[in-house]
Design an enzyme around this catalytic site. Sequence first.
Site, PDB file in Angstrom:
ATOM      1  N   SER A 124       2.282 -30.542 -15.988  1.00 13.23           N
ATOM      2  CA  SER A 124       0.872 -30.420 -16.371  1.00 13.23           C
ATOM      3  C   SER A 124       0.422 -28.981 -16.192  1.00 13.23           C
ATOM      4  CB  SER A 124       0.045 -31.325 -15.457  1.00 13.23           C
ATOM      5  OG  SER A 124      -1.327 -30.995 -15.540  1.00 13.23           O
ATOM      6  N   TYR A 148      -2.521 -34.619  -6.585  1.00 14.65           N
ATOM      7  CA  TYR A 148      -1.858 -34.884  -7.878  1.00 14.65           C
ATOM      8  C   TYR A 148      -1.161 -33.617  -8.378  1.00 14.65           C
ATOM      9  CZ  TYR A 148      -1.503 -34.892 -12.939  1.00 14.65           C
ATOM     10  OH  TYR A 148      -1.049 -34.718 -14.213  1.00 14.65           O
ATOM     11  N   LYS A 152       3.093 -32.368  -9.009  1.00 14.63           N
ATOM     12  CA  LYS A 152       3.732 -31.736 -10.181  1.00 14.63           C
ATOM     13  C   LYS A 152       4.421 -30.424  -9.777  1.00 14.63           C
ATOM     14  CE  LYS A 152       2.446 -34.892 -13.164  1.00 14.63           C
ATOM     15  NZ  LYS A 152       3.446 -35.840 -13.681  1.00 14.63           N
TER      16      LYS A 152
HETATM   17  N1  UFG Z   1     -15.951 -34.111 -18.869  1.00 15.53           N
HETATM   18  C1  UFG Z   1     -17.300 -34.415 -19.002  1.00 15.53           C
HETATM   19  N2  UFG Z   1     -17.667 -35.721 -18.904  1.00 15.53           N
HETATM   20  C2  UFG Z   1     -16.781 -36.729 -18.686  1.00 15.53           C
HETATM   21  C3  UFG Z   1     -15.415 -36.411 -18.551  1.00 15.53           C
HETATM   22  C4  UFG Z   1     -15.029 -35.078 -18.655  1.00 15.53           C
HETATM   23  O1  UFG Z   1     -18.132 -33.529 -19.195  1.00 15.53           O
HETATM   24  O2  UFG Z   1     -17.199 -37.888 -18.588  1.00 15.53           O
HETATM   25  C5  UFG Z   1     -15.551 -32.708 -18.988  1.00 15.53           C
HETATM   26  C6  UFG Z   1     -14.848 -32.194 -17.739  1.00 15.53           C
HETATM   27  O3  UFG Z   1     -15.778 -31.707 -16.824  1.00 15.53           O
HETATM   28  C7  UFG Z   1     -13.959 -31.114 -18.343  1.00 15.53           C
HETATM   29  C8  UFG Z   1     -13.635 -31.629 -19.745  1.00 15.53           C
HETATM   30  O4  UFG Z   1     -14.610 -32.614 -20.028  1.00 15.53           O
HETATM   31  O5  UFG Z   1     -14.694 -29.948 -18.482  1.00 15.53           O
HETATM   32  C9  UFG Z   1     -12.252 -32.262 -19.837  1.00 15.53           C
HETATM   33  O6  UFG Z   1     -12.139 -33.206 -18.789  1.00 15.53           O
HETATM   34  P1  UFG Z   1     -10.928 -34.230 -18.706  1.00 15.53           P
HETATM   35  O7  UFG Z   1     -11.142 -35.075 -17.498  1.00 15.53           O
HETATM   36  O8  UFG Z   1     -10.753 -34.927 -20.018  1.00 15.53           O
HETATM   37  O9  UFG Z   1      -9.651 -33.278 -18.540  1.00 15.53           O
HETATM   38  P2  UFG Z   1      -9.302 -32.259 -17.357  1.00 15.53           P
HETATM   39  O10 UFG Z   1      -9.099 -30.949 -18.028  1.00 15.53           O
HETATM   40  O11 UFG Z   1     -10.237 -32.303 -16.240  1.00 15.53           O
HETATM   41  O12 UFG Z   1      -7.950 -32.897 -16.814  1.00 15.53           O
HETATM   42  C10 UFG Z   1      -6.734 -32.780 -17.500  1.00 15.53           C
HETATM   43  C11 UFG Z   1      -5.849 -33.960 -17.177  1.00 15.53           C
HETATM   44  C12 UFG Z   1      -5.429 -33.930 -15.712  1.00 15.53           C
HETATM   45  C13 UFG Z   1      -4.859 -32.593 -15.350  1.00 15.53           C
HETATM   46  C14 UFG Z   1      -5.815 -31.493 -15.729  1.00 15.53           C
HETATM   47  C15 UFG Z   1      -5.171 -30.165 -15.492  1.00 15.53           C
HETATM   48  O13 UFG Z   1      -6.507 -35.169 -17.439  1.00 15.53           O
HETATM   49  O14 UFG Z   1      -4.424 -34.899 -15.509  1.00 15.53           O
HETATM   50  O15 UFG Z   1      -6.150 -31.584 -17.120  1.00 15.53           O
HETATM   51  O16 UFG Z   1      -6.076 -29.137 -15.553  1.00 15.53           O
HETATM   52  F1  UFG Z   1      -4.644 -32.500 -14.018  1.00 15.53           F
END
Ligand code: UFG
Length: 337
Positions: A124, A148, A152
């Site tokens: 990741s 988590y 990785k």
């Molecule tokens: N977000 C919102 N509202 C929500 C969900 C997400 O505004 O209900 C925002 C988050 O704050 C972030 C963006 O949307 O800015 C993307 O969020 P995600 O949760 O979809 O993805 P992340 O980038 O946080 O997480 C992903 C993977 C993880 C991994 C991470 C590594 O899901 O497994 O990238 O940076 F660890």
Amino acid sequence: MRILVTGGAGYIGSHTVVVLQDAGHEVVIVDDLSNSSASAVDRIAEIAGKVPELHQVDLCDRDALFEVFSRTRPEAIVHFAALKAVGESVAQPLRYYRNNLIGGLNLFEAMGEHDCRTLVFSSSCTVYGGAPALPLREGAPTWAVSPYGWTKVMLEQILTDLHAADGRWRIGSLRYFNPVGAHPSGRLGEDPRGMPNNLLPFITQVAVGRRERLTVFGADYPTPDGTCVRDYIHVVDLAEGHLAALRRLQDRGGYHTWNLGTGRGHSVLEVIAAFERATGIAVPYEVAGGRPGDIAASYADPSRANEELGWRSDTSLETICADAWRWQQANPDGYPN
Ligand code: UFG
């Protein structure tokens, strides 16, 4: 080849099994179905026209895993099976370390004992830690901000050491950016249990009426519109990256890390706008404070994977949203069981 896919009933795993079967490989799935559905395996069979063998086994059950290896004699492994919720890992670190590390060690030992040393590992972009220089390149130092993420980083280290000790191992660690979208058939997609953690599943659940509105986590980040920027990659493109990695490992061996991303970043508000353009459905949202642990921006430099794997992802955000919506609309409550 006969390829054993751990976590093959899950979101990325199921799309990858279709790609592997379409390329002529025989697939054996090992999945404990703790965060996936046997129905996904039926859907894989329907799309690919071939039924993958499914073994419902937890990788922490060493004896059961070795038994599957003895019976199926795989020639290569694609390893997805792991716990993956960042916030949950902060609350339950031991559960994450046990599951992801013990499961991984059992798998690598089973591989060595059964003379199967070709592995594609689901890593990741979280291994680049909390304040990365952009775009992210594979040579950047690795560290993590959650248990988590550390699993990785640690598994990548274990695999690096394994290859250093015995050059017969052929290993590719694929550093995924943000996998989204669904199979264009609308038959396979992301089916989170409970409240979705991730942005796209939350948006599609709002659009289908399962949730009232999206909460945008933070609008005062140092980004053009204040919301976080991520590199969203279509899950089918991501799945194809696994096939490309296996081909490269077969040809040349070695230990490699490859970023699988598009190289482009999009903000949360851009994702909402793309979804609305692609589907004609408005997504009501409210802005709240930032989510703990989120970084302002993350996107890949995918040039190593582009050059070494002959692979690239350039599916547009609109196509991603249209595919995610087709899946959600046809399966408003996810898989049937
Ligand atoms: N977000 C919102 N509202 C929500 C969900 C997400 O505004 O209900 C925002 C988050 O704050 C972030 C963006 O949307 O800015 C993307 O969020 P995600 O949760 O979809 O993805 P992340 O980038 O946080 O997480 C992903 C993977 C993880 C991994 C991470 C590594 O899901 O497994 O990238 O940076 F660890």
